[in-house]
Design a protein around this motif. Sequence first.
Motif, PDB file in Angstrom:
ATOM      1  N   UNK A 194      44.139  -1.080 -57.199  1.00 55.55           N
ATOM      2  CA  UNK A 194      43.431  -1.872 -56.195  1.00 55.55           C
ATOM      3  C   UNK A 194      42.595  -1.061 -55.235  1.00 55.55           C
ATOM      4  N   UNK A 195      42.455   0.243 -55.462  1.00 57.34           N
ATOM      5  CA  UNK A 195      41.669   1.102 -54.572  1.00 57.34           C
ATOM      6  C   UNK A 195      40.199   0.713 -54.626  1.00 57.34           C
ATOM      7  N   UNK A 196      39.529   0.725 -53.484  1.00 61.05           N
ATOM      8  CA  UNK A 196      38.099   0.391 -53.454  1.00 61.05           C
ATOM      9  C   UNK A 196      37.283   1.559 -53.999  1.00 61.05           C
ATOM     10  N   UNK A 197      36.089   1.280 -54.546  1.00 62.68           N
ATOM     11  CA  UNK A 197      35.245   2.370 -55.040  1.00 62.68           C
ATOM     12  C   UNK A 197      34.912   3.388 -53.946  1.00 62.68           C
ATOM     13  N   UNK A 198      34.698   2.915 -52.716  1.00 57.65           N
ATOM     14  CA  UNK A 198      34.351   3.833 -51.625  1.00 57.65           C
ATOM     15  C   UNK A 198      35.485   4.815 -51.349  1.00 57.65           C
ATOM     16  N   UNK A 199      36.714   4.329 -51.355  1.00 60.00           N
ATOM     17  CA  UNK A 199      37.864   5.206 -51.118  1.00 60.00           C
ATOM     18  C   UNK A 199      38.008   6.232 -52.232  1.00 60.00           C
ATOM     19  N   UNK A 200      37.859   5.762 -53.465  1.00 59.86           N
ATOM     20  CA  UNK A 200      37.962   6.657 -54.610  1.00 59.86           C
ATOM     21  C   UNK A 200      36.882   7.743 -54.547  1.00 59.86           C
ATOM     22  N   UNK A 201      35.638   7.349 -54.273  1.00 57.34           N
ATOM     23  CA  UNK A 201      34.530   8.301 -54.249  1.00 57.34           C
ATOM     24  C   UNK A 201      34.671   9.259 -53.069  1.00 57.34           C
ATOM     25  N   UNK A 202      35.211   8.784 -51.948  1.00 55.38           N
ATOM     26  CA  UNK A 202      35.426   9.678 -50.801  1.00 55.38           C
ATOM     27  C   UNK A 202      36.409  10.785 -51.166  1.00 55.38           C
ATOM     28  N   UNK A 203      37.502  10.422 -51.851  1.00 56.61           N
ATOM     29  CA  UNK A 203      38.474  11.433 -52.289  1.00 56.61           C
ATOM     30  C   UNK A 203      37.839  12.386 -53.305  1.00 56.61           C
ATOM     31  N   UNK A 204      37.088  11.831 -54.238  1.00 53.20           N
ATOM     32  CA  UNK A 204      36.403  12.615 -55.262  1.00 53.20           C
ATOM     33  C   UNK A 204      35.430  13.598 -54.605  1.00 53.20           C
ATOM     34  N   UNK A 205      34.768  13.157 -53.531  1.00 55.04           N
ATOM     35  CA  UNK A 205      33.774  13.994 -52.857  1.00 55.04           C
ATOM     36  C   UNK A 205      34.405  15.200 -52.172  1.00 55.04           C
ATOM     37  N   UNK A 206      35.662  15.067 -51.713  1.00 53.09           N
ATOM     38  CA  UNK A 206      36.347  16.229 -51.144  1.00 53.09           C
ATOM     39  C   UNK A 206      36.531  17.297 -52.226  1.00 53.09           C
ATOM     40  N   UNK A 207      36.878  16.865 -53.427  1.00 54.38           N
ATOM     41  CA  UNK A 207      37.025  17.815 -54.537  1.00 54.38           C
ATOM     42  C   UNK A 207      35.695  18.489 -54.863  1.00 54.38           C
ATOM     43  N   UNK A 208      34.606  17.723 -54.884  1.00 50.71           N
ATOM     44  CA  UNK A 208      33.304  18.323 -55.205  1.00 50.71           C
ATOM     45  C   UNK A 208      32.781  19.184 -54.052  1.00 50.71           C
ATOM     46  N   UNK A 209      33.226  18.894 -52.825  1.00 51.68           N
ATOM     47  CA  UNK A 209      32.897  19.777 -51.708  1.00 51.68           C
ATOM     48  C   UNK A 209      33.464  21.172 -51.976  1.00 51.68           C
ATOM     49  N   UNK A 210      34.710  21.237 -52.420  1.00 53.74           N
ATOM     50  CA  UNK A 210      35.309  22.520 -52.767  1.00 53.74           C
ATOM     51  C   UNK A 210      34.586  23.192 -53.914  1.00 53.74           C
ATOM     52  N   UNK A 211      34.163  22.396 -54.904  1.00 49.70           N
ATOM     53  CA  UNK A 211      33.410  22.951 -56.031  1.00 49.70           C
ATOM     54  C   UNK A 211      32.112  23.586 -55.551  1.00 49.70           C
TER      55      UNK A 211
END
Length: 492
Positions: free
Chosen positions: A353-370
Motif C-alpha cells: 500500500x506504499x504510495x509511489x512518492x514514498x517509494x521513490x523518495x526512499x529510492x532517491x536516497x539510495x541513488x544519492x549515495x550512488x
Amino acid sequence: MTRTQSRAGHREWIGLAVLTLPALLASMDLSVLFMAAPWLAADLAPTGTQLLWIMDAYGFLMAGLLLTMGALGDRIGRRRLLLIGAAAFGAASVLAAYAPTAELLVLARALLGIGGATLAPSTLALLRGMFTDATQRRVAIGVWTGAFTGGIALGPIAGGLLLEHFWWGSVFLINLPVMALLLVLGPVLLPESRDPDGGRFDLVSALLSIAAVLLVVHGVKELVHAGTGGWPAVLAGLALGALFVRRQLRLPDPLIDVRLFRGGGFSAAFGGYVVMIVGSAGLGYLAVQYLQVVLEIRPFTAALWQLPTVAATGIGIALTTTLVRWVRAAVLAGAALLVAAIGFLLVAQVDVGTSPATMVAAYSVATLGTGMLVPLAIDLIIGAAPPHRGGAAAGLSEAGSELGGALGIAVLGSIAAAVYRSEFTSGELPADATETVGGAVAAAGALPAALADALIADAQRAFTSGFTTAATVMAALLAITAVVVTTRLRRS
C-alpha cells in the motif's frame, strides 16, 4: 607552471560538452528500446529468441568489448578511436531505424554495441588528458558520470515521447545529430592522446577478455530467467578470466595492468564501485517491477517516476565534487556507501500500500549515495593508472560497471525470486505464475474476477516481500563495504 598543475580553459570545457553527449547516448541505448518493444514486435514479428537478442545484443557486445577498446585507444589514439566509433554508431543507428527484418535489427544492435564500446572508455580517457588539474578533473568526471548514469533512466522516457509521434525506428535516429556534431567538432576541440610507447596489441588477450565478459554477463542473465541454467556460462567465463589475468602477468606489455589491484587504494575504489553498481542495478530492476506490477502504474508513467532518482544522483555528484576539496576521499567514499545503505533500508520498509512518492523518495536516497560514490571512484581508478594507460583504466572501470550491473540483477533478482516462490500461497497454478509476479498477473487473466483479484493480491504481497528482503541484504552489504573501503583508502 607544470603540466600537472595546469588548468583547463574554455576549449577544454566546450570539449567536455562534446564528450558528454555521446556518453549520454551510449547509456540511453541500453534502455531506449524498453518502450518500443511492443511496436517493433508488431511490425517485424520476431520470435521470442530474436526479441531477446534485439534487447540484449547491444549491452552484450558493449560489455564484452570495453576492455579491448580502452586498450586499443591507448595504442592507436583515443580521439581517433572515438571518431571511428562515432561514425560506426551513426551508421548502425540508421540501419537499426530502418531494419526491415528482425534478423537485420539484431545485427544493427550488435554493431551499435561495438560502436558504443568505443565511446565510453575513449571519452573518459580523453577527459583525463584534457583536465590535468585534480579539482577540475573531478568536476569533469562528475559531469560525465551524470550523463552516463542518467542516460539509462532517460532512455525509456525519450523512447516513450518519440513513440507518441513517430514510429519505433525514431528512437535510433536521435543518435545521428550528436554523432555528426562529434565528427565535426571532435578534430577541432579534442586533443589526440595515445601511449607514446604503446606495445604490440595482444589479440589473444583481447579475445580472452571478450569471451570472459560475454560468458559471465550471459550467465548471470540466465540465472535470473532460468535459475541454475546460467552457471555453466558463468564458470566458463570465470575460467577464461583467470587465464586472461595469468597472461597479463606474464606479458611485458599487457592489455590491462592487473598489478594495479595490488594497490589498496585502487582495489578499494574498484571494489566499492562494483558493489555500488550491483546495488543500483538490482534495485532499479526490482523497483521498476514494483512500480508497474504492485503499484499498477503504466510503463511510461513509471519511467517518469524515475526522474527524482536521476536528480538525486546529480545532487550526489555535485556534493562529492564540492566536498572532496576539503574532505578526504576515504571519508567521502565511506559516507556515500552508508547513505546508499540507508536508502536501501528505507526501500525495505515499503509494502503493497506504499504510495509511489514514498517509494521513490526512499529510492532517491539510495541513488544519492550512488551519485556521491561513482565519480569519486572513477577518478581514483583512472588516477591510479599511468597516464599512458588511461584508456585501459577507463575500459576497466566501465567493464566493472557492466559486470556489476549484470551481477546486481542476477543476485538481487534471485533473492527476490526465491522469497516470492516461498511466500506465494495460491493454489495449483501454471509454473509461470509461481515463478514470477508477471506470470501470476498473466494467469489471473484467465480466472473469474474474484479469484483473479485474490491471485494478484497474493502475488503482489509475495513480490513485495522478496523486494524488501533483497533491499535489506544489499543494505547490509553496502554497510560492510563502507567500513572496508574507508579503512583501505585511509591506509593507501
